[in-house]
Write a protein that holds these residues in place. Structure first.
Motif, PDB file in Angstrom:
ATOM      1  N   PRO A 189      -3.038 -11.209   8.359  1.00  0.00           N
ATOM      2  CA  PRO A 189      -2.213 -11.311   7.149  1.00  0.00           C
ATOM      3  C   PRO A 189      -1.003 -10.408   7.254  1.00  0.00           C
ATOM      4  CG  PRO A 189      -4.168  -9.980   6.715  1.00  0.00           C
ATOM      5  CD  PRO A 189      -4.334 -10.553   8.084  1.00  0.00           C
ATOM      6  N   THR A 190       0.094 -10.916   6.736  1.00  0.00           N
ATOM      7  CA  THR A 190       1.299 -10.104   6.696  1.00  0.00           C
ATOM      8  C   THR A 190       1.272  -9.240   5.460  1.00  0.00           C
ATOM      9  OG1 THR A 190       2.439 -11.828   5.491  1.00  0.00           O
ATOM     10  CG2 THR A 190       2.636 -11.864   7.886  1.00  0.00           C
ATOM     11  N   ASP A 191       2.107  -8.200   5.448  1.00  0.00           N
ATOM     12  CA  ASP A 191       2.291  -7.401   4.230  1.00  0.00           C
ATOM     13  C   ASP A 191       2.753  -8.333   3.128  1.00  0.00           C
ATOM     14  OD1 ASP A 191       3.002  -5.684   2.257  1.00  0.00           O
ATOM     15  OD2 ASP A 191       4.288  -4.423   3.499  1.00  0.00           O
ATOM     16  N   SER A 192       2.080  -8.244   2.010  1.00  0.00           N
ATOM     17  CA  SER A 192       2.353  -9.219   0.955  1.00  0.00           C
ATOM     18  C   SER A 192       3.546  -8.862   0.099  1.00  0.00           C
ATOM     19  CB  SER A 192       1.110  -9.374   0.060  1.00  0.00           C
ATOM     20  OG  SER A 192       0.729  -8.111  -0.437  1.00  0.00           O
ATOM     21  N   GLY A 193       4.340  -7.876   0.496  1.00  0.00           N
ATOM     22  CA  GLY A 193       5.521  -7.566  -0.302  1.00  0.00           C
ATOM     23  C   GLY A 193       6.534  -8.673  -0.226  1.00  0.00           C
ATOM     24  N   LEU A 194       7.198  -8.921  -1.328  1.00  0.00           N
ATOM     25  CA  LEU A 194       8.232  -9.951  -1.387  1.00  0.00           C
ATOM     26  C   LEU A 194       9.425  -9.383  -2.103  1.00  0.00           C
ATOM     27  CD1 LEU A 194       9.397 -12.795  -1.244  1.00  0.00           C
ATOM     28  CD2 LEU A 194       8.203 -13.318  -3.367  1.00  0.00           C
ATOM     29  N   THR A 195      10.513  -9.241  -1.382  1.00  0.00           N
ATOM     30  CA  THR A 195      11.733  -8.760  -2.009  1.00  0.00           C
ATOM     31  C   THR A 195      12.572  -9.951  -2.396  1.00  0.00           C
ATOM     32  OG1 THR A 195      12.832  -8.654   0.125  1.00  0.00           O
ATOM     33  CG2 THR A 195      11.690  -6.681  -0.608  1.00  0.00           C
ATOM     34  N   PRO A 196      13.594  -9.760  -3.271  1.00  0.00           N
ATOM     35  CA  PRO A 196      14.381 -10.894  -3.719  1.00  0.00           C
ATOM     36  C   PRO A 196      15.024 -11.686  -2.600  1.00  0.00           C
ATOM     37  CG  PRO A 196      14.738  -9.042  -5.156  1.00  0.00           C
ATOM     38  CD  PRO A 196      13.877  -8.542  -4.026  1.00  0.00           C
ATOM     39  N   ASP A 197      15.262 -11.086  -1.444  1.00  0.00           N
ATOM     40  CA  ASP A 197      15.828 -11.881  -0.358  1.00  0.00           C
ATOM     41  C   ASP A 197      14.781 -12.260   0.673  1.00  0.00           C
ATOM     42  OD1 ASP A 197      17.404  -9.082   1.396  1.00  0.00           O
ATOM     43  OD2 ASP A 197      15.329  -9.502   0.873  1.00  0.00           O
ATOM     44  N   ALA A 241       0.832  -1.200   0.000  1.00  0.00           N
ATOM     45  CA  ALA A 241       0.000   0.000   0.000  1.00  0.00           C
ATOM     46  C   ALA A 241       0.869   1.253   0.000  1.00  0.00           C
ATOM     47  CB  ALA A 241      -0.914  -0.003   1.219  1.00  0.00           C
ATOM     48  N   THR A 242       0.480   2.242  -0.799  1.00  0.00           N
ATOM     49  CA  THR A 242       1.147   3.537  -0.822  1.00  0.00           C
ATOM     50  C   THR A 242       0.293   4.546  -0.066  1.00  0.00           C
ATOM     51  OG1 THR A 242       0.094   4.309  -2.867  1.00  0.00           O
ATOM     52  CG2 THR A 242       2.078   2.927  -3.094  1.00  0.00           C
ATOM     53  N   SER A 243       0.770   5.763   0.014  1.00  0.00           N
ATOM     54  CA  SER A 243      -0.002   6.829   0.688  1.00  0.00           C
ATOM     55  C   SER A 243      -1.016   7.481  -0.249  1.00  0.00           C
ATOM     56  CB  SER A 243       0.964   7.891   1.224  1.00  0.00           C
ATOM     57  OG  SER A 243       1.748   8.435   0.173  1.00  0.00           O
ATOM     58  N   ASP A 244      -1.033   7.052  -1.526  1.00  0.00           N
ATOM     59  CA  ASP A 244      -1.956   7.627  -2.507  1.00  0.00           C
ATOM     60  C   ASP A 244      -3.286   6.883  -2.518  1.00  0.00           C
ATOM     61  OD1 ASP A 244       0.031   9.393  -3.241  1.00  0.00           O
ATOM     62  OD2 ASP A 244       0.806   8.074  -4.826  1.00  0.00           O
ATOM     63  N   ALA A 245      -4.340   7.609  -2.874  1.00  0.00           N
ATOM     64  CA  ALA A 245      -5.669   7.007  -3.025  1.00  0.00           C
ATOM     65  C   ALA A 245      -6.405   7.721  -4.150  1.00  0.00           C
ATOM     66  CB  ALA A 245      -6.465   7.093  -1.731  1.00  0.00           C
ATOM     67  N   VAL A 246      -7.190   6.964  -4.917  1.00  0.00           N
ATOM     68  CA  VAL A 246      -7.997   7.512  -6.009  1.00  0.00           C
ATOM     69  C   VAL A 246      -9.426   7.001  -5.806  1.00  0.00           C
ATOM     70  CG1 VAL A 246      -8.355   7.615  -8.491  1.00  0.00           C
ATOM     71  CG2 VAL A 246      -6.018   7.537  -7.577  1.00  0.00           C
ATOM     72  N   ASP A 247     -10.368   7.945  -5.749  1.00  0.00           N
ATOM     73  CA  ASP A 247     -11.765   7.581  -5.494  1.00  0.00           C
ATOM     74  C   ASP A 247     -11.885   6.713  -4.246  1.00  0.00           C
ATOM     75  OD1 ASP A 247     -12.481   8.936  -7.798  1.00  0.00           O
ATOM     76  OD2 ASP A 247     -12.347   7.145  -9.067  1.00  0.00           O
ATOM     77  N   ARG A 248     -11.147   7.099  -3.221  1.00  0.00           N
ATOM     78  CA  ARG A 248     -11.148   6.410  -1.927  1.00  0.00           C
ATOM     79  C   ARG A 248     -10.609   4.982  -2.007  1.00  0.00           C
ATOM     80  NH1 ARG A 248     -16.812   8.256   1.113  1.00  0.00           N
ATOM     81  NH2 ARG A 248     -16.446  10.503   0.949  1.00  0.00           N
ATOM     82  N   GLU A 249      -9.935   4.662  -3.075  1.00  0.00           N
ATOM     83  CA  GLU A 249      -9.305   3.350  -3.223  1.00  0.00           C
ATOM     84  C   GLU A 249      -7.792   3.506  -3.070  1.00  0.00           C
ATOM     85  OE1 GLU A 249     -12.614   1.646  -6.433  1.00  0.00           O
ATOM     86  OE2 GLU A 249     -10.514   1.958  -7.040  1.00  0.00           O
ATOM     87  N   THR A 250      -7.222   2.763  -2.153  1.00  0.00           N
ATOM     88  CA  THR A 250      -5.783   2.829  -1.914  1.00  0.00           C
ATOM     89  C   THR A 250      -5.012   2.310  -3.121  1.00  0.00           C
ATOM     90  OG1 THR A 250      -6.105   2.513   0.451  1.00  0.00           O
ATOM     91  CG2 THR A 250      -3.908   2.042  -0.412  1.00  0.00           C
ATOM     92  N   VAL A 251      -3.959   3.017  -3.468  1.00  0.00           N
ATOM     93  CA  VAL A 251      -3.101   2.599  -4.582  1.00  0.00           C
ATOM     94  C   VAL A 251      -2.001   1.686  -4.034  1.00  0.00           C
ATOM     95  CG1 VAL A 251      -1.538   3.352  -6.410  1.00  0.00           C
ATOM     96  CG2 VAL A 251      -3.589   4.693  -5.877  1.00  0.00           C
ATOM     97  N   TYR A 252      -1.840   0.525  -4.649  1.00  0.00           N
ATOM     98  CA  TYR A 252      -0.825  -0.449  -4.260  1.00  0.00           C
ATOM     99  C   TYR A 252       0.284  -0.480  -5.321  1.00  0.00           C
ATOM    100  CZ  TYR A 252      -3.993  -2.270  -0.698  1.00  0.00           C
ATOM    101  OH  TYR A 252      -4.811  -2.400   0.394  1.00  0.00           O
TER     102      TYR A 252
END
Length: 757
Positions: free
Chosen positions: A576-584, A505-516
């Motif tokens: 649920p954990t943050d679903s980000g996955l980095t290469p390591d 999730a980012t700090s941006d939102a469009v039409d009240r929808e969070t931008v990922y």
């Protein structure tokens, strides 16, 4: 060409040969970001050294240029045959017709590894042969251009081109040390070749005029400026999803995702927002067939996206509720043969270009278009059964899609045995699958991107799955493949989906929808199971990633599925954990890379290659200085007093002693005796010889005193080094200033300190 000119050119052969070796080594350094260092690095350096040594001794024998090149080519053939093809060769070194026939196959294998692999590659025999052989051929060409044609600038262009190729193939931070070493080697080649062309009187003049030091000083300034400016320049951007070094597809959907996840550079690929309760997974294609050891993407019929046969309605039992969501996707940096879409899509709007769809799995593909830069909306109708409804459904059908229940003819019994053991006691298919999912996500398993490579099971076939179930460490392809095969042993139709995790999730939102923001490191794989009356239901067995699938009871809330289609955690599910996955794997997965008691063997060769390379690089200045000292003394033994005096001046410069142009040889000699420990008798011999050479008619070459002045110069150098402290002596040996500072130049000191005393 006079005899003096020929002698000067022959005298430059050794330093030029060493310079070519250093330049070839420097050109290889960036390749280590593309191919992991191993035996190929040592082999490439050894072959380059062998080729250059053969060329040097052939030139000492005054052989024609063609003969020199043929000898170098012969060394290349013998080396390559012995190291890579000796099983087909006569006496291990003489190629045979069988050797020639084996060569194209190895080259083809290496080419496929380059085209389809992801950096950093593991060096196979074929790839090592290609690198080592290419380095040898490059060395032969550069040697001919520099030492035969005397065109170091042309050679510099070739070396820089070779140096740049890895940076273009795998963009990343600029390798500063490799750049500095290559620049220094090129400057050295140019200057050495230039000096060998000068007339003898010009060479003598440059010893006091400081021209070499000025030229090298300008070069050094250019290197420093480049090093300082490089971090300020925009770095090359990798086209995420390209996943390959060559021209392979944007996403490797054969479940060789480990290479894609371990990419050295991670970039943002998409921006996503959705009206769903949480950001959905984005799928690109499905895999149902296990061909040998690799799951292959489904090859199914496609129709135009806008046709009536395209994305039709979602068919479920009448009592199961469907929820409609709209997901907006903006592709920022992804080139892929499939369009990322949420599931199950019933329409896609806003695409530019021509597109097709596979009705079987609702996969969207370009027809003359590209995913790059697309901004589109995906409309999905997500089935939302209650817990009671899905428990009443069967995960199986009398007529399953082709390949979705097939098992390999040879499958390790452990796969079926564990499936039966984990699901024992369950009374319906859904509970059995949830038991499997919970088992994979339990503390018995550990997420790891590195362990699979080290343990030799970086794949998705049955052998890799069996090994994964023993070690219980791996990443998404192991979890997805193991889950799919184990469910098939229970008679359930399964397939694997390749796509992307929901993003961060980012700090941006469009039409009240969070931008990922979805990154290239969030490439993912998960399994799906076919339920009668419901369709394909996704599960998330990968430990530490995403949200596990579960449904709520009809008595508590409307049915919600915690899966890649619509994720809302059930009361009994862990947060649920943050679903980000980095290469390591550091964002979500357990700590990766820690040691354990498995006793895995670590290959020391890559580390040893790097250490040897560093030691070789550090030894280069001292080696060059020693070669130059020996050449100077050899010239002195012919009676050249100027060369003997130059040996003394170089020793003084190495030790930081001023050697100004305004000071006469006698004045400098007296100062070296009085202040720096030079022996008076030997210094007197040298002063007399250089004064005679400078002022007496025909005194330049007094061959009868050659040994005396050479021995005197050696004694003076030894005494000067003995008179200083150890740190200063070591610094003079490993970083000799005389390689770049010439006697009498502005960099050699003004002599003011001497006059003050």
């Amino acid at each position: 060409m006079s005899s003096d000119d020929r002698a000067a050119r022959r005298g430059a052969d050794l330093p030029l040969t060493i310079g070519v070796l250093v330049a070839a080594f420097a050109a290889l350094l960036p390749l280590m970001r593309v191919v992991r260092p191993s035996g190929w690095l040592v082999g490439a350096i050894l072959l380059a050294a062998a080729v250059l040594a053969a060329g040097f001794f052939a030139r000492r024998l005054r052989l024609p240029a063609l003969a020199v090149s043929l000898i170098e080519a012969s060394v290349w053939i013998v080396f390559m045959t012995f190291v890579f093809l000796r099983d087909t060769a006569l006496l291990w070194i003489i190629p045979t017709p069988e050797t020639v026939r084996a060569l194209p196959g190895l080259v083809q294998v290496a080419g496929e590894e380059i085209a389809l692999g992801a950096a950093p590659l593991d060096a196979s025999t074929a790839l090592s042969m290609l690198i080592v052989g290419g380095t040898g051929l490059l060395t032969i060409i550069i040697d001919h251009v520099v030492l035969t044609a005397r065109m170091p600038l042309l050679a510099a262009i070739g070396l820089i081109a070779v140096w740049l190729i890895p940076s273009i193939a795998v963009p990343g931070e600029v390798d500063i040390m490799a750049f500095v070493l290559l620049a220094a080697a090129i400057l050295f080649l140019i200057r050495t070749d230039t000096r060998s062309r000068e007339e003898p009187k010009d060479r003598a003049a440059t010893r006091t005029a400081g021209v070499p030091a000025t030229a090298l000083g300008i070069g050094a300034i250019a290197v420093v400026v480049a090093v300082a400016a490089a971090p300020l320049l925009p770095q090359p951007v990798a086209r995420a999803g390209s996943g390959t070094i060559g021209t392979g597809p944007g996403i490797d959907a054969t479940l060789q995702l480990g290479d894609d996840l371990r990419r050295p550079t991670e970039v943002e690929v998409m921006l996503v927002r959705s009206s769903a309760p949480s950001a959905p997974y984005l799928r690109v294609t499905t895999l149902s067939q296990l061909e040998g050891t690799v799951w292959e993407p489904d090859k199914v019929r496609t129709v135009p996206l806008a046709s009536e046969e395209g994305l039709g309605a979602v068919e479920v039992d009448p009592e199961i509720r469907l929820s409609e969501y709209v997901t907006t996707v903006e592709v920022t940096n992804l080139s892929s043969p499939w369009l990322p879409v949420s599931y199950p899509a019933v329409d896609v709007e806003g695409l530019r270009g021509s597109w097709a769809v596979a009705p079987y799995n609702r996969t969207v593909l370009p027809q003359g278009g590209s995913t790059q830069g697309q901004n589109y909306e995906v409309i999905t109708n997500v089935p939302r059964p209650t817990l009671e409804q899905i428990r009443a459904l069967s995960a199986g059908t009398d007529n399953p899609p082709d390949g979705t229940t097939a098992l390999p003819t040879e499958i390790d019994p452990i796969i079926g045995e564990l499936a039966a053991e984990v699901t024992a006691g369950t009374t319906n298919d859904y509970d059995a699958l949830v038991a499997l999912q919970g088992w994979f996500r339990s503390p018995e398993f550990r997420y790891s991107l590195d362990a699979p490579v080290e343990d030799g099971f970086d794949g998705s076939g049955t052998d890799a799955v069996a090994r994964f179930l023993e070690v219980r460490e791996g990443y998404c392809i192991h979890y997805a493949s193991a889950f799919a095969l184990m469910a098939r042993t229970l008679g359930m139709p399964t397939r694997i989906v390749v796509g992307y995790l929901p993003g961060s999730a980012t700090s941006d939102a469009v039409d009240r929808e969070t931008v990922y923001s979805v990154s290239s490191g969030q490439l993912h794989a998960w399994p799906e199971v076919l339920f009668d009356g419901l369709g394909w239901v996704p599960f998330e067995p990968t430990n530490g990633l995403g949200v596990p699938t579960s449904f709520t009871s009809a008595g508590s809330a409307p049915g919600v599925v915690d899966d890649p289609a619509a994720a809302t955690p059930a009361p009994e599910a862990s947060a649920p954990t943050d679903s980000g996955l980095t290469p390591d794997g550091e964002d979500n997965a357990p700590e990766v890379g820690t040691s354990d008691a498995s006793g895995t063997t670590v290959n020391p060769l890559p580390t040893l290659s790097i250490v040897l390379g560093i030691l070789f690089a550090l030894a280069i200045p001292a080696l060059l200085r020693e070669v130059r000292r020996r050449q100077t003394l050899a010239a002195a033994r012919t009676g050249d007093a100027a060369e003997a005096w130059l040996a003394v001046q170089d020793a003084a410069i190495d030790l930081g002693i001023d050697v100004p142009a305004s000071e006469s040889p006698r004045s400098l000699g007296v100062r070296l005796v009085q202040d720096h420990g030079a022996p008076p008798a030997e210094m007197s011999v040298l002063i007399s010889a250089i004064e005679r050479a400078s002022y007496a008619p025909g005194g330049k070459h007094a061959f009868w005193q050659g040994d005396a002045i050479a021995d005197a110069a050696t004694s003076v150098r030894i005494a000067l080094f003995a008179a200083v402290d150890t740190p200063r002596r070591i610094l003079a040996l490993i970083a000799p200033r005389s390689l770049v500072v010439r006697p009498g130049s502005v960099y050699a000191g003004s002599g003011r300190s001497a006059r003050a005393r």
